[in-house]
Design an enzyme around this catalytic site. Structure first.
Site, mmCIF file in Angstrom:
data_model
loop_
_atom_site.group_PDB
_atom_site.id
_atom_site.type_symbol
_atom_site.label_atom_id
_atom_site.label_comp_id
_atom_site.label_asym_id
_atom_site.label_seq_id
_atom_site.Cartn_x
_atom_site.Cartn_y
_atom_site.Cartn_z
ATOM 1 C CB SER A 300 -1.893 -50.688 34.361
ATOM 2 O OG SER A 300 -3.043 -50.006 34.781
ATOM 3 C CG ASP A 311 -9.892 -61.042 25.632
ATOM 4 O OD1 ASP A 311 -9.079 -61.990 25.559
ATOM 5 O OD2 ASP A 311 -10.278 -60.552 26.707
ATOM 6 C CE LYS A 325 -1.829 -51.097 39.691
ATOM 7 N NZ LYS A 325 -3.213 -50.673 39.385
#
Length: 549
Positions: A300, A311, A325
């Site tokens: 999470s 990223d 998740k």
């Protein structure tokens, strides 16, 4: 978390010449909208079945219990995070959020059907009451715990700060103890340890994304930078961190990336609920090399931080693939004080990939094969995949990854051995100086505990024996011979993993005497992933190469 009222529908306007339809049902409604018709039809059928069963079933039925069973079965068919919350459960959640009652400052796990203290937190109510790791709770305020499940146990243990809880515990090797625990506020640090590693590398461990997690991480990095101006990089350890508050995750990324970066977006069926979360503050340091440690239990919010830094090509990820998740839940009112928590959206990190590792089909998880996962690009053009958690840039084999070593953990063999070992050792040296040297005692304990980890091979043998018996074949002698060989190989495997198992034992022992901080420090001493992070952060060429692949 906010509650949303369920929309009950707008009033129908009746104009001149309009016809008012009375007694409209699904069977008389023309299916102008096929989906709407199916919904109305399903509701009518459900209502009729409920009415008939409640009226004619041979035994008396509790209407509320019957209805709850139907509702829970419905939401359980979707995913594990969509749940019905009854009026009683809502009150429990409200008290939890209001702070009017708190926990005891310990992690409890059911072992051999009894709630057992798995982890104690320093100076919290359980610790102050004299509870010890390994204590098995027999009674709480006179009530036998064996008859309660986890949720029911939590219910009977809750109460207002300052109230007394009477506990009867079974302490390994010492028998039954009577203890009094005074309930109080629990304050468990989300940054249990930070400091300098070798070769001028800073280290910060974050265990949960609770309030002020970002502030605490920022303060730790800031202090390390101030005290060590020659710091070459920082390691952020998110291993085992199951997540928490979304805003804290965004603010932690903000420590290392500029203001105005979109870190995560949520997208669902209702477009008005879609949200984007950006960094809003000034960063602490946008240049210092960063290594993030993750593993299978990083979930999470941990995946938002690690995935966003990956990223944005702002950090190197080390360890194992994260949990995966990427679902968002909202709570809706459903009348009479009840609620339903529904998965309403998925979250997407800067490359626009979703890290949800599995799909749910009829309420059961379904792993997404790599070949079916889509490719996305980081800001610098590196290829990353969606739908499978966050994959590390550098994968490192983990402590306890071998089947036998994992079995020692899953069956609580190491846990039980350390319970016995600490009873005979009131103190130990500092974490830096302590070394476990009682391997012969551990082997003797294994023999007494009759440890027999069931491997996948043994499961297949058991299945083969059952199938052969069904088909009329007797292969018991052959299978017994194979089982003996498997047992011998298992004993050999344990001996070959001696060094690895000792590291596991040392970490467990350190936690008994020095709590979370001791576990982290001992883990660092034996940590392959940390050593890999130190090497990468001190090799500028390799660090840059990883971020440009």
């Amino acid at each position: 978390m906010s509650f949303r009222k369920k929309a009950l529908g707008a009033p129908i306007a009746i104009g001149a010449g309009a016809m008012l339809l009375v007694g409209l049902t699904a069977t008389t409604l023309a299916p102008i909208n096929d989906k709407f018709f199916e919904i109305m039809k399903a509701i009518e059928v459900y209502t009729n079945v409920y009415k008939e069963v409640n009226t004619y079933y041979v035994d008396e039925i509790e209407p509320n219990k019957l209805m709850r069973t139907g509702i829970e079965a419905m939401v359980e068919s979707l995913d594990p995070y969509t749940n019905y919350i009854s009026e009683t459960d809502v009150e429990t959640a409200r008290l939890r959020q209001s702070g009017q009652y708190q926990g005891i400052g310990a992690e409890i796990e059911y072992i051999d059907s009894l709630p057992t203290i798995l982890t104690l937190y320093k100076d919290q109510p359980a610790d102050q009451a004299g509870l010890r790791t390994g204590d098995r709770l027999l009674r709480v305020d006179g009530r036998e715990t064996a008859q309660y499940n986890r949720e029911q146990l939590e219910e009977i243990m809750r109460g207002f700060p300052g109230t007394i809880m009477e506990l009867t515990v079974d302490r390994p090797g010492e028998g039954t103890k009577q203890l009094e625990l005074t309930r109080g506020d629990v304050d468990i640090p989300n940054v249990p340890y930070y400091g300098m590693l070798e070769r001028n590398v800073g280290y910060v461990a974050l265990t949960t994304f609770t309030q002020e997690a970002a502030k605490n991480v920022r303060d730790a990095v800031s202090e390390l930078r101030a005290e060590h101006p020659d710091m070459t990089g920082v390691v952020l350890d998110l291993r085992g961190n199951g997540g928490g508050l979304l805003n804290e995750a965004v603010d932690i990324v903000n420590i290392f990336v500029p203001k105005g970066e979109t870190i995560v977006t949520t997208k669902g069926k209702v477009r008005d609920w879609n949200r984007s979360y950006e960094t809003k503050g000034n960063p602490l340091d946008t240049d210092i090399p960063v290594a993030v440690l993750i593993n299978h239990r990083s979930a999470s919010a941990s995946e938002i931080v690690s995935g966003a830094l990956q990223d944005l090509d702002r950090g190197v990820l080390i360890g194992q693939r994260s949990y995966g998740k990427g679902l968002v839940q909202n709570i809706m009112e459903t009348g009479y004080g009840s609620r339903v928590k529904i998965t309403t959206a998925k979250y997407y990190i800067p490359s626009q990939r979703c890290i949800q590792a599995i799909e749910y089909r009829n309420g059961k998880p379904y792993d997404i094969p790599d070949a079916q996962r889509a490719e996305f690009k980081t800001r610098g053009g590196r290829t990353v995949l969606d739908g499978g958690g966050v994959a590390p840039d550098i994968e490192v084999n983990v402590l306890g990854q071998h089947n036998v070593a994992q079995g020692l953990l899953e069956d609580y063999i190491v846990f039980d051995f350390v319970n016995e070992w600490v009873r005979d050792h009131p103190t130990i040296d500092s974490v830096a100086d302590f070394h476990f040297q009682d391997w012969d005692k551990f082997e003797a304990f294994l023999n007494r505990a009759d440890f027999n980890f069931t491997s996948q091979a043994e499961e297949l043998l058991e299945d083969a024996a059952a199938r052969a018996k069904e088909e009329g074949y007797d292969i018991s002698a052959e299978l017994a011979s194979i089982q003996e060989k498997v047992d011998r190989e298992q004993a050999t495997a344990i001996a070959s993993l001696k060094d690895e198992i000792i590291k596991i034992i040392e970490k467990e022992i350190a936690g008994r005497y020095y709590y979370q901080r001791g576990q982290v420090q001992m883990g660092l001493r034996n940590d392959q992933e940390v050593q890999e992070a130190i090497a990468v952060l001190n090799d500028g060429g390799r660090y840059a190469e990883i971020l440009s692949k």
